[in-house]
Design a protein around this motif. Structure first.
Motif, PDB file in Angstrom:
ATOM      1  N   GLY A  12      42.925  40.964  40.685  1.00  0.00           N
ATOM      2  CA  GLY A  12      42.454  42.188  41.326  1.00  0.00           C
ATOM      3  C   GLY A  12      41.553  43.000  40.415  1.00  0.00           C
ATOM      4  O   GLY A  12      40.618  43.660  40.878  1.00  0.00           O
ATOM      5  N   TYR A  13      41.811  42.950  39.123  1.00  0.00           N
ATOM      6  CA  TYR A  13      40.965  43.649  38.158  1.00  0.00           C
ATOM      7  C   TYR A  13      39.579  42.995  38.082  1.00  0.00           C
ATOM      8  O   TYR A  13      38.564  43.679  37.940  1.00  0.00           O
ATOM      9  N   ARG A  14      39.527  41.679  38.193  1.00  0.00           N
ATOM     10  CA  ARG A  14      38.251  40.960  38.088  1.00  0.00           C
ATOM     11  C   ARG A  14      37.465  40.957  39.388  1.00  0.00           C
ATOM     12  O   ARG A  14      36.258  40.703  39.396  1.00  0.00           O
ATOM     13  N   LEU A  15      38.129  41.216  40.512  1.00  0.00           N
ATOM     14  CA  LEU A  15      37.493  41.090  41.822  1.00  0.00           C
ATOM     15  C   LEU A  15      36.325  42.050  42.047  1.00  0.00           C
ATOM     16  O   LEU A  15      35.277  41.608  42.543  1.00  0.00           O
ATOM     17  N   PRO A  16      36.407  43.349  41.725  1.00  0.00           N
ATOM     18  CA  PRO A  16      35.252  44.231  41.966  1.00  0.00           C
ATOM     19  C   PRO A  16      34.000  43.820  41.192  1.00  0.00           C
ATOM     20  O   PRO A  16      32.895  43.858  41.728  1.00  0.00           O
ATOM     21  N   ALA A  17      34.171  43.404  39.934  1.00  0.00           N
ATOM     22  CA  ALA A  17      33.010  42.960  39.151  1.00  0.00           C
ATOM     23  C   ALA A  17      32.410  41.691  39.755  1.00  0.00           C
ATOM     24  O   ALA A  17      31.187  41.528  39.780  1.00  0.00           O
ATOM     25  N   THR A  18      33.256  40.828  40.250  1.00  0.00           N
ATOM     26  CA  THR A  18      32.776  39.599  40.886  1.00  0.00           C
ATOM     27  C   THR A  18      31.971  39.930  42.136  1.00  0.00           C
ATOM     28  O   THR A  18      30.902  39.357  42.372  1.00  0.00           O
ATOM     29  N   PHE A  19      32.474  40.867  42.915  1.00  0.00           N
ATOM     30  CA  PHE A  19      31.767  41.275  44.126  1.00  0.00           C
ATOM     31  C   PHE A  19      30.428  41.933  43.784  1.00  0.00           C
ATOM     32  O   PHE A  19      29.413  41.661  44.431  1.00  0.00           O
TER      33      PHE A  19
END
Length: 86
Positions: free
Chosen positions: A26-33
């Motif tokens: 969940g921490y990595r998901l916004p940067a991935t998006f």
């Protein structure tokens, strides 16, 4: 009342690992998006920047998949053992 047998420690580890993996993903998901959006927006304007966004997006997406895959595998392997009935 809380369970104090050996299975309770194993269950705690199972759920703790799964929760930690979901938190990291969940921490990595916004940067991935954001990298996915940057890749799509830079595709026509600047191909070299688009390639960088695509590469970072791919690394993050693969990292998320690996983290979740390992967590689900460990969750499955640490499940309670069922005694064989005769």
């Amino acid at each position: 009342m809380a369970e104090t047998g050996p299975g309770s420690m194993r269950d705690g580890m199972r759920w703790g690992l799964l929760l930690a993996a979901v938190a990291v993903s969940g921490y990595r998901l916004p940067a991935t998006f954001r990298n996915f959006q940057g890749w799509r927006s830079a595709l026509l304007a600047d191909p070299s920047a688009a390639d960088l966004y695509k590469r970072i997006f791919a690394v993050n997406a693969v990292g998320i998949a690996i983290i979740l895959g390992v967590a689900v595998g460990m969750f499955y392997l640490l499940r309670p053992r069922i005694a064989k009935q005769r």
